[in-house]
Design a protein around this motif. Sequence first.
Motif, mmCIF file in Angstrom:
data_model
loop_
_atom_site.group_PDB
_atom_site.id
_atom_site.type_symbol
_atom_site.label_atom_id
_atom_site.label_comp_id
_atom_site.label_asym_id
_atom_site.label_seq_id
_atom_site.Cartn_x
_atom_site.Cartn_y
_atom_site.Cartn_z
ATOM 1 N N GLY A 119 -120.480 -3.383 39.164
ATOM 2 C CA GLY A 119 -121.925 -3.240 39.054
ATOM 3 C C GLY A 119 -122.588 -3.483 40.395
ATOM 4 N N ASN A 120 -123.797 -2.952 40.568
ATOM 5 C CA ASN A 120 -124.515 -3.161 41.835
ATOM 6 C C ASN A 120 -125.956 -3.609 41.618
ATOM 7 N N ARG A 121 -126.199 -4.276 40.480
ATOM 8 C CA ARG A 121 -127.519 -4.831 40.202
ATOM 9 C C ARG A 121 -127.376 -6.333 39.986
ATOM 10 N N SER A 122 -128.398 -7.095 40.359
ATOM 11 C CA SER A 122 -128.352 -8.541 40.175
ATOM 12 C C SER A 122 -129.645 -9.027 39.547
ATOM 13 N N ILE A 123 -129.518 -9.955 38.595
ATOM 14 C CA ILE A 123 -130.693 -10.567 37.986
ATOM 15 C C ILE A 123 -130.827 -12.020 38.423
ATOM 16 N N ASP A 124 -129.991 -12.441 39.373
ATOM 17 C CA ASP A 124 -129.976 -13.824 39.847
ATOM 18 C C ASP A 124 -130.182 -13.844 41.357
ATOM 19 N N PRO A 125 -131.432 -13.981 41.824
ATOM 20 C CA PRO A 125 -131.691 -13.917 43.260
ATOM 21 C C PRO A 125 -131.051 -15.047 44.052
ATOM 22 N N VAL A 126 -130.843 -16.199 43.432
ATOM 23 C CA VAL A 126 -130.231 -17.319 44.146
ATOM 24 C C VAL A 126 -128.747 -17.054 44.381
ATOM 25 N N ALA A 127 -128.033 -16.714 43.312
ATOM 26 C CA ALA A 127 -126.603 -16.425 43.444
ATOM 27 C C ALA A 127 -126.380 -15.235 44.360
ATOM 28 N N GLY A 128 -127.301 -14.289 44.319
ATOM 29 C CA GLY A 128 -127.154 -13.099 45.135
ATOM 30 C C GLY A 128 -127.133 -13.369 46.614
ATOM 31 N N THR A 129 -127.749 -14.462 47.053
ATOM 32 C CA THR A 129 -127.758 -14.787 48.480
ATOM 33 C C THR A 129 -126.384 -15.224 48.969
ATOM 34 N N MET A 130 -125.476 -15.532 48.076
ATOM 35 C CA MET A 130 -124.141 -15.975 48.457
ATOM 36 C C MET A 130 -123.145 -14.827 48.564
ATOM 37 N N LEU A 131 -123.579 -13.609 48.230
ATOM 38 C CA LEU A 131 -122.653 -12.487 48.133
ATOM 39 C C LEU A 131 -123.010 -11.377 49.120
ATOM 40 N N PRO A 132 -122.008 -10.718 49.683
ATOM 41 C CA PRO A 132 -122.277 -9.521 50.490
ATOM 42 C C PRO A 132 -122.710 -8.365 49.596
ATOM 43 N N LYS A 133 -123.632 -7.576 50.061
ATOM 44 C CA LYS A 133 -124.130 -6.444 49.280
ATOM 45 C C LYS A 133 -123.197 -5.247 49.448
ATOM 46 N N PRO A 134 -123.126 -4.399 48.429
ATOM 47 C CA PRO A 134 -123.722 -4.497 47.091
ATOM 48 C C PRO A 134 -122.914 -5.436 46.205
ATOM 49 N N HIS A 135 -123.582 -5.963 45.174
ATOM 50 C CA HIS A 135 -122.928 -6.896 44.256
ATOM 51 C C HIS A 135 -123.634 -6.855 42.909
#
Length: 233
Positions: free
Chosen positions: A160-176
């Motif tokens: 998947g390439n959508r995130s509903i968690d902006p905090v967790a998303g900062t820990m991951l390289p895009k896309p995630h």
Amino acid sequence: MSGWPASANAKQDGVVLLHGISRTTRSFRKMQTALEGCGFATLNQAYASRRKALEALAEDIHPAIQRFADGVDGSVHFVGHSMGGLLARVYIARYRPKRLGRVVMLGTPNSGSEIADRLRHFRPYRAFFGPAGQQLGTQRSAVDDAMLPPVNYPVGIIAGNRSIDPVAGTMLPKPHDGRVSVANTKLEGMADHVVVAASHPWLVRNAIAVAQTIAFLQGGMFNPSAVITREGG
């Protein structure tokens, strides 16, 4: 541990469904219904995802899967969401069914998750996700690597390439997908790889992901007309 009742007869292919960590068999209800509608027998298998390590979980699920495999004359396929995909790999390495078919992984951290790297020493994370949670990082021990040998069976991976968690998303390289980067879902030797517009928790219920799962189980490849990106291994 038992999952949702299996529905099988002797002329069907069977599909073992393995949910993700901290999830339940309910997360696979939509997928299970769709698979059964296409003629597959299903075993939606529950397991204690937060209480044991992957190797112990593989032992727990073996009796039920063995009984299920013995009840079908067709191939035995596996579909795993998130950590369920890793569990499928561990299980197949130990107890490969004689008529193993194809394997679909949805949002599985085949190369680990940077979120697990960041949180693995955080006490609440350790308490909630348990032993298996410590095996989800990008830095694996030699023992963990040995449990996950190279695949020599058809594997299709849906990311998947959508995130509903902006905090967790900062820990991951895009896309995630909010839990796993698209890059880390990939696996050497995979037969096909697709990316759909869904977040990690909803991948298993996403209509396109469900349809792509069925397409791969039936034909060994995804439908290129219904994806964002596609890459074969």
